[in-house]
Design an enzyme around this catalytic site. Sequence first.
Site, PDB file in Angstrom:
ATOM      1  CB  SER A  23      -0.928   0.006   1.222  1.00  0.00           C
ATOM      2  OG  SER A  23      -1.706   1.186   1.267  1.00  0.00           O
TER       3      SER A  23
ATOM      4  CD1 TRP B  32      -1.186   1.152  -6.244  1.00  0.00           C
ATOM      5  CD2 TRP B  32      -1.825   2.845  -4.938  1.00  0.00           C
ATOM      6  NE1 TRP B  32      -2.242   1.778  -6.862  1.00  0.00           N
ATOM      7  CE2 TRP B  32      -2.654   2.816  -6.074  1.00  0.00           C
ATOM      8  CE3 TRP B  32      -2.034   3.828  -3.975  1.00  0.00           C
ATOM      9  CZ2 TRP B  32      -3.685   3.731  -6.264  1.00  0.00           C
ATOM     10  CZ3 TRP B  32      -3.059   4.747  -4.180  1.00  0.00           C
ATOM     11  CH2 TRP B  32      -3.872   4.693  -5.298  1.00  0.00           C
ATOM     12  CG  HIS B  33       0.003   5.911  -1.499  1.00  0.00           C
ATOM     13  ND1 HIS B  33      -0.344   4.759  -0.840  1.00  0.00           N
ATOM     14  CD2 HIS B  33      -1.127   6.662  -1.548  1.00  0.00           C
ATOM     15  CE1 HIS B  33      -1.621   4.801  -0.509  1.00  0.00           C
ATOM     16  NE2 HIS B  33      -2.128   5.940  -0.918  1.00  0.00           N
ATOM     17  N   GLY B  34       3.977   5.582  -4.050  1.00  0.00           N
ATOM     18  CA  GLY B  34       5.173   6.166  -4.637  1.00  0.00           C
ATOM     19  C   GLY B  34       6.431   5.454  -4.184  1.00  0.00           C
TER      20      GLY B  34
END
Length: 367
Positions: free
Chosen positions: A216, A219-221
């Site tokens: 997670s 996934w954001h960076g």
Amino acid sequence: MFAVIGVHLKLSTLNIILPVGISFYTFQTLSYTIDVYRDKLKPTNDLIAFASFVTFFPQLVAGPIERATNLLPQFYQKRTFSFEFAKSGVQLIVWGLFKKIVIADSCAVYVDYIFSEYETQNSLTLVLGAIYFAFQIYGDFSGYTDIAIGTGRLLGFKLLPNFKTPYFSRNIAEFWRRWHISLTTWFKDYIYIPLGGSRGNKGLQLRNVFVIFLISGFWHGANWTYLFWGGLNAIYFIPSMLLNKNRKYTDKIEFSGLSVLKMIITFIITCFAWIFFRANSLSIAFGYIKRIIDFNIANPIKYLSIDRYNVEMIPLIILFLVFEYTGVNKETPLLGKYSYLKTVSIVLLIMILGVFSDQKDFIYFQF
């Protein structure tokens, strides 16, 4: 390829432009492929319907992440206008605009200033900066999804819910059932459960929790701050899992003395984790936290030196929480009793306060 026509590029200077919304529609198409493989969905022969499902414009760039089992069949159905359905869509759009324009963009003025000048700020200011960011990212992201869901309803489509008053959660497990629901349920269905979920020994369960939260974060960076944020939330989650309380609070939110205390504690640890999400690097995040722990309270109202929304910002957030409170266990606070009066009031606040807020891109456009 460029060298053939006489243009010489270096990878270090080449700016790669990614397609709009790639992380969202990648997950959507993956869910289609996996559900077909699992025989949960029949493959479609309608290329137009499939392409429309992948590129459905209201939620394309920032979600909610749709499932083929929910959205794809709706393209086969004949849609007729429903006044009540359209009205709920308009109310969602209005509420989403309020969250984005009035709450998120107003908080952004303080967040940007405080995080960029954290080394000169006192402890109270830094605590407020973390709180403001909590409301900024919530107002920004949930505001977008409300607008997307509402727009979908105007077109006759029912999209999946993505937020359910997460800051009233009583533990971190409940928070993740109420925050970015379409992403967390995607991870649960397609990664967590196939890994074994809560089955197996405690060691395997711990592994699965960390895998999900680290993915997670990633996934954001590709930044250590996001990975640390994911790992920190995994650490928050583990006690509930070990005590078999991670499935507690799956019903409606009820307010009592103990419940409110749990909500406050959950909100505090969530704000602490948001510091890592917002900071540009781990060193900045730890420096920010160190400044808070130093408990420097000299000039406690220094944050008021920002030109606009001085003392008005805190009452505005309190007003927002009151609206959220009236909307607990509802789709939006604007539904139910006095819906027209509340809708008109929100529209007036958008017109009055929104013009003074800085126009900011949606945070999740970068993801």
